[in-house]
Write an enzyme that holds these catalytic residues in place. Sequence first.
Site, PDB file in Angstrom:
ATOM      1  CG  ASP A 166       0.102   1.724 -30.565  1.00 39.28           C
ATOM      2  OD1 ASP A 166      -1.087   1.572 -29.726  1.00 39.28           O
ATOM      3  OD2 ASP A 166       0.284   0.536 -31.165  1.00 39.28           O
ATOM      4  N   GLY A 524      -7.812  30.336 -11.389  1.00 38.18           N
ATOM      5  CA  GLY A 524      -5.873  30.302 -11.148  1.00 38.18           C
ATOM      6  C   GLY A 524      -4.776  32.039 -10.456  1.00 38.18           C
ATOM      7  CG  MET A 612     -15.875  23.370 -13.321  1.00 36.81           C
ATOM      8  SD  MET A 612     -17.071  22.936 -15.221  1.00 36.81           S
ATOM      9  CE  MET A 612     -16.081  21.525 -15.943  1.00 36.81           C
TER      10      MET A 612
END
Length: 731
Positions: A166, A524, A612
């Site tokens: 939550d 990267g 991907m």
Amino acid sequence: MQDTKKFIENLSGAGKSIGVLTSGGDAQGMNAAVRAVVRMGIYVGAKVFFIHEGYQGMVDGGDNIKEASWESVSSMLQVGGTVIGSARCKDFRTHEGRLRAALNLVQRGITNLCVIGGDGSLTGANLFREEWSGLLDELVQSCQISEEASQTHSALHIVGMVGSIDNDFCGTDMTIGTDSALHRIIEVVDAIMTTAQSHQRTFVLEVMGRHCGYLALVSALACGADWVLIPEMPPKDGWEEQMCHKLSENRADKKRLNIIIVAEGAIDQNNKPITTELIKDLVVRCLGFDTRVTILGHVQRGGTPSAFDRILASRMGVEAVLALLEASPGTPACVVSLCGNQAVRLPLMECVQMTQEVQKAMDEKRFEEAVKLRGRSFENNLNTYKLLSHRKMNAELPRSSFNVAVLNVGAPAAGMNAAVRSAVRVGITEGHTVFAVSDGFEGFSKGQIKEFKWGDVGGWTGQGGSLLGTKRTLPAKHIDKIAEQMRIHNINALLVIGGFETCDRIKQSASGTKHRVFIIETMGGYCGYLATVGGLASGADAAYIYEEPFDIRDLQSNVEHLTEKMKTSIQRGLVLRNENSSENYTTDFIYQLYSEEGKGVFDCRKNVLGHMQQGGAPSPFDRNFGTKIAAKAMQWISKKLKEFYREGRVFANTEDSACLLGMRRRALVFQPVIQLKDETDFVHRIPKEQWWLRLRPLMKILAKYKTSYDVSDSGQLEHIVRLRAKDISAI
Ligand code: ATP
């Protein structure tokens, strides 16, 4: 203040015993936290015990409390729920129950507890600690333990980690499990969107959160919902007509689908529940729209934990053990939490009290205060949602004479479209004319630029790639033509969105196979962030990156280390390699080396993740991060435009005329590009100093390597109020 550096090598857990338990509702990522506590505990020389079934196991003792080994937590990082079991326990609420729990702990020499659970569980833990010496006295009096045992175990140290989907706990930006729950919600919304598009439907979606609207609010932000109902912000009287008006307006604007997100605990101004059925009836009655209700329920707790949750939980688990090592009898129970990019420690009861105050404020209808008490990050989410979802009528808008252009540059990345949507809408709200440029600087030079209206970016949040189109071309090549275009369109400010990387796309899970090592190449450029953080999220054995040079001796010791590990019950290995980590030690080379050396013990597979990683729908984190950061950037641009406007012209001659907005430690910072020049390695296109390098030792420790780890950053107990006051730029 002169800070003396502190290293993990100087902290010892020898002679200490740590118990770890999960309590209350389960949440994805709890296993990652347990794993980190166990491994870090063993690493520093302590004994670690699983306490199964939450407090019930502590009260019942016996087989419920078992010593953990390094291998006993292998392959659990990617498992959802909690492997050691969780329960709600009535007995622990009684003095009698806590007395039995104390006896069980003393008998095993456990005086350190890591509790992973919600505010209830942490309140219980705190009470237990406060009663501890009284409980021991009782045990001595009833001759269940000796006076000597009571002396040896006189102090109980407690560290909490908040595990709750939550995100209802004050003092942390994120609780363990929230991000995974958001993933589940967004998967469902994306799926619903495709069917609803075909039929022109209205969907009313109920998400969890009996007392806290975080999941509803953030999923509404992440999918651009038409309306959201949360307990902290009951709609004003007359909301029914307003909502129906908004829905029909959106439909008229060719929006074929409406989404209304309702938190389980949504209420009106009189604290009366607003249910999904009530909303459905309302829409059908007033508008006659085909309306469907979906209640997500336990789906939100299910599935594998997201990369974010695994990293969060791993970092918190390590921090929790450090906190226990450093605790003295006077140290109050603390929770380890996340503030921006940083793990911090806060007094447990301060957080619990603040959390309870939110509920009290809501019960007493002090809703504005409730939102404030939830913290800056929550408030910021709410404001951003309001800003972006409610289209202002032209008459309501301030009129500026400024023109702002938005463009994407570099590689496409998930979250870019959310950023553009947000920038365009905030720009319009600020009164500017907003232009969108396609195909980056190249498109700009060719005049591929047009004005964007509010509706032009509808539905953009959830889309992958770059809808505007992006190119890697640098502006220098076409600078004159770009300048000409800027003159033609009278552009006063440029918002450039590019260079984001996401780590969420690495979901390679290598479990289930026998004795196999996966060698994975990540993208990267020269930046090892994905390999490192992906490594932490997937429990990798090694992550080779450019920033940390390695040689043949390192490779050899890694192979030997892995071979030794594979001789135990551990059956899989994972090695990540950043694409440009080394010119000669290529992915093929490493694959062949591991294959040769691992003969008879394990076999290898290799996988180059390639594009991907840039593809797919953006994660909820990227959607929200993109949305909020672009909103902030556009607001900043507006402020600067006004500040530097003189006699019909905008002056851009100060350092901060060209700034980069980014997250630094705890806050969002605008940094002049000129200053970044000194901090950038232009050859390799990376910053000279990378904050995440500090996470590398953590990955190594959890993969059973001895390493040096600078822990100077941790250790200070902060205060929730102070933290919130200085946390001015929360995301
Ligand atoms: P969630 O967020 O999922 O509800 P929670 O930790 O708040 O998690 P609770 O049911 O409130 O869930 O608490 C879990 C357990 O913690 C309880 O079953 C009980 O054993 C213990 N506990 C909670 N509050 C107290 C308390 N005031 N005193 C002693 N034990 C408590």
